[in-house]
Motif scaffolding. Structure first.
Motif, PDB file in Angstrom:
ATOM      1  N   LYS A 137       0.818  -1.207   0.000  1.00 57.00           N
ATOM      2  CA  LYS A 137       0.000   0.000   0.000  1.00 57.00           C
ATOM      3  C   LYS A 137       0.853   1.259   0.000  1.00 57.00           C
ATOM      4  O   LYS A 137       0.511   2.252  -0.642  1.00 57.00           O
ATOM      5  CB  LYS A 137      -0.939  -0.016   1.206  1.00 57.00           C
ATOM      6  CG  LYS A 137      -2.020  -1.082   1.130  1.00 57.00           C
ATOM      7  CD  LYS A 137      -2.950  -0.996   2.320  1.00 57.00           C
ATOM      8  CE  LYS A 137      -4.056  -2.047   2.207  1.00 57.00           C
ATOM      9  NZ  LYS A 137      -4.979  -1.990   3.374  1.00 57.00           N
ATOM     10  N   LEU A 184       2.064   1.861  -3.474  1.00 55.55           N
ATOM     11  CA  LEU A 184       0.991   2.389  -4.307  1.00 55.55           C
ATOM     12  C   LEU A 184       0.739   3.856  -3.985  1.00 55.55           C
ATOM     13  O   LEU A 184       0.422   4.652  -4.863  1.00 55.55           O
ATOM     14  CB  LEU A 184      -0.285   1.575  -4.093  1.00 55.55           C
ATOM     15  CG  LEU A 184      -0.297   0.177  -4.731  1.00 55.55           C
ATOM     16  CD1 LEU A 184      -1.546  -0.572  -4.301  1.00 55.55           C
ATOM     17  CD2 LEU A 184      -0.231   0.282  -6.245  1.00 55.55           C
ATOM     18  N   LYS A 185       0.894   4.206  -2.717  1.00 60.51           N
ATOM     19  CA  LYS A 185       0.711   5.605  -2.341  1.00 60.51           C
ATOM     20  C   LYS A 185       1.773   6.469  -2.973  1.00 60.51           C
ATOM     21  O   LYS A 185       1.501   7.569  -3.464  1.00 60.51           O
ATOM     22  CB  LYS A 185       0.752   5.746  -0.824  1.00 60.51           C
ATOM     23  CG  LYS A 185       0.541   7.176  -0.340  1.00 60.51           C
ATOM     24  CD  LYS A 185       0.556   7.237   1.175  1.00 60.51           C
ATOM     25  CE  LYS A 185       0.354   8.690   1.649  1.00 60.51           C
ATOM     26  NZ  LYS A 185       0.381   8.776   3.127  1.00 60.51           N
ATOM     27  N   SER A 212       3.344   5.733  -5.682  1.00 60.55           N
ATOM     28  CA  SER A 212       3.186   5.690  -7.125  1.00 60.55           C
ATOM     29  C   SER A 212       1.879   6.290  -7.598  1.00 60.55           C
ATOM     30  O   SER A 212       1.738   6.605  -8.769  1.00 60.55           O
ATOM     31  CB  SER A 212       3.274   4.237  -7.616  1.00 60.55           C
ATOM     32  OG  SER A 212       4.509   3.678  -7.303  1.00 60.55           O
ATOM     33  N   ALA A 213       0.903   6.435  -6.670  1.00 62.41           N
ATOM     34  CA  ALA A 213      -0.420   6.915  -7.042  1.00 62.41           C
ATOM     35  C   ALA A 213      -1.005   6.004  -8.118  1.00 62.41           C
ATOM     36  O   ALA A 213      -0.747   4.813  -8.130  1.00 62.41           O
ATOM     37  CB  ALA A 213      -0.357   8.368  -7.479  1.00 62.41           C
ATOM     38  N   SER A 214      -1.781   6.551  -9.040  1.00 63.21           N
ATOM     39  CA  SER A 214      -2.428   5.735 -10.064  1.00 63.21           C
ATOM     40  C   SER A 214      -2.163   6.324 -11.442  1.00 63.21           C
ATOM     41  O   SER A 214      -2.340   7.519 -11.653  1.00 63.21           O
ATOM     42  CB  SER A 214      -3.942   5.681  -9.803  1.00 63.21           C
ATOM     43  OG  SER A 214      -4.589   4.936 -10.807  1.00 63.21           O
ATOM     44  N   SER A 215      -1.726   5.476 -12.343  1.00 63.98           N
ATOM     45  CA  SER A 215      -1.396   5.920 -13.697  1.00 63.98           C
ATOM     46  C   SER A 215      -2.392   5.355 -14.694  1.00 63.98           C
ATOM     47  O   SER A 215      -2.854   4.217 -14.559  1.00 63.98           O
ATOM     48  CB  SER A 215       0.021   5.454 -14.056  1.00 63.98           C
ATOM     49  OG  SER A 215       0.275   5.641 -15.429  1.00 63.98           O
ATOM     50  N   ASP A 216      -2.694   6.143 -15.714  1.00 67.21           N
ATOM     51  CA  ASP A 216      -3.557   5.674 -16.795  1.00 67.21           C
ATOM     52  C   ASP A 216      -2.740   4.995 -17.898  1.00 67.21           C
ATOM     53  O   ASP A 216      -3.319   4.520 -18.883  1.00 67.21           O
ATOM     54  CB  ASP A 216      -4.332   6.841 -17.401  1.00 67.21           C
ATOM     55  CG  ASP A 216      -5.400   7.370 -16.451  1.00 67.21           C
ATOM     56  OD1 ASP A 216      -6.140   6.539 -15.879  1.00 67.21           O
ATOM     57  OD2 ASP A 216      -5.467   8.599 -16.255  1.00 67.21           O
ATOM     58  N   SER A 223       0.882   0.070 -15.242  1.00 65.57           N
ATOM     59  CA  SER A 223       0.307  -0.709 -14.151  1.00 65.57           C
ATOM     60  C   SER A 223       1.113  -0.436 -12.886  1.00 65.57           C
ATOM     61  O   SER A 223       2.222   0.107 -12.933  1.00 65.57           O
ATOM     62  CB  SER A 223       0.366  -2.204 -14.480  1.00 65.57           C
ATOM     63  OG  SER A 223       1.724  -2.645 -14.523  1.00 65.57           O
ATOM     64  N   ALA A 224       0.563  -0.827 -11.735  1.00 66.31           N
ATOM     65  CA  ALA A 224       1.285  -0.645 -10.470  1.00 66.31           C
ATOM     66  C   ALA A 224       2.595  -1.420 -10.488  1.00 66.31           C
ATOM     67  O   ALA A 224       3.615  -0.959  -9.965  1.00 66.31           O
ATOM     68  CB  ALA A 224       0.406  -1.101  -9.304  1.00 66.31           C
TER      69      ALA A 224
END
Length: 328
Positions: free
Chosen positions: A159, A162-163, A165-169, A172-173
């Motif tokens: 987690k 992921l924090k 890295s945030a979220s990419s369009d 992938s994570a």
């Protein structure tokens, strides 16, 4: 159009000790029609245009036609070479005319080789040479100086990762995590912030520069219409520059179709350049990445700065999405 590769002389004359001879380029020629072929003049031994044909400039030889009526007989061939100014050229000669020097040696070896081969055998050998050349080219690309595979991770991304890295369009994570591992040690634990996105912020190079103002250590990620995902890690803020800036910690990478990192080669220091009409990473004979002002199209080629191959699906590509991440 017909591609005639310049490896023939290696097959019949042996390898050269001159490093400059390791040129894998080829000459494209148009096979003339029968009427056109009759009009091509045959160069006599010692003529001026043949003086440019040397071991370094020679690229290949291909049969042109049988002797024409009213001539002294013999086999006419087109000798393919590069002029002194680098342009492609060909000269028609008669193989049996007794040419001197390097050209004479080439024609003698070619005549002896062709005498014992059928057209089918010649074509098969040409295909085999093309296959070997393609395999050697791919092997060289994988052994590029500073190139390394981005290790794919099958481990669960935490987690906290992921924090960061945030979220990419685009990525992938897992791809973001493997890319994070490729960063310089001082940047690996920093938080990733999406500074600019064509999906969120619109398509504008000016907007990219404005939003990235003061943001050093950024990751530029591009996806193109062919499905390739690639980008660059840069150590200066993106803005209008009068010259190339950046440091040797910069690198370019590809995430799809395969994960590869290309570090600084040391050949030049053309790391990054922000201009009013384009954004560029790397330089030399081509940019590793160049995005045009509209951010809808770009280019990617063999780049000396990172000793990298073209990263996109094609040399000239259409952009699908762009993201710029800052490492804070």
């Amino acid at each position: 159009m017909e591609e005639v590769f310049g490896s023939f002389w290696r097959d019949v004359l042996g390898d050269s000790d001159d490093e400059d001879d390791e040129d894998e380029s080829y000459v494209r020629i148009r096979r003339p029609s029968r009427d056109d072929a009759r009009a091509v003049p045959v160069s006599a031994p010692g003529s001026d245009e043949l003086s440019d044909i040397t071991r370094k400039s020679f690229r290949g030889v291909v049969a042109a036609s049988e002797a024409r009526e009213g001539t002294t007989g013999g086999t006419e061939v087109d000798v393919l070479y590069r002029r002194r100014d680098g342009t492609a050229a060909s000269a028609r000669v008669r193989a049996e005319d007794g040419h001197d020097g390097f050209l004479g040696k080439v024609l003698k070896s070619w005549t002896a080789a062709m005498a014992d081969e059928t057209p089918e055998e010649v074509e098969m050998k040409a295909r085999e040479r093309a296959k070997v050349r393609a395999e050697e080219t791919e092997a060289r690309r994988r052994k590029r100086r500073g190139a390394s595979a981005l290790a794919a991770t099958s481990e669960r991304v935490t987690k906290s990762e992921l924090k960061r890295s945030a979220s990419s369009d685009i990525m992938s994570a897992e791809q973001m995590e493997t890319l994070r591992e490729a960063l310089p040690a001082m940047c690996r634990m920093r938080e990733w912030t999406l500074t600019y996105s064509t999906k969120r912020d619109g398509i504008s190079l000016k907007s990219l520069y404005r939003r990235s103002s003061g943001k050093e250590n950024t990751v530029l990620v591009v996806s193109d219409s062919g499905g390739a995902i690639f980008g660059a890690f840069c150590t200066e803020a993106w803005k209008l520059h009068s010259r190339y800036v950046g440091t040797g910690e910069s690198f370019v990478f590809s995430l799809a179709p395969e994960g590869m990192k290309y570090a600084w080669s040391g050949e030049n220091d053309y790391f990054m350049l922000g201009a009013a009409d384009s954004l560029s990473v790397g330089g030399g004979s081509a940019h590793a990445i160049r995005l045009e002002e509209d951010l809808l199209q770009g280019s990617s080629g063999e780049c000396e700065t990172f000793d990298s191959p073209p990263l996109a699906s094609s040399d000239m590509f259409r952009v699908s999405r762009i993201e710029l991440w800052s490492l804070d």
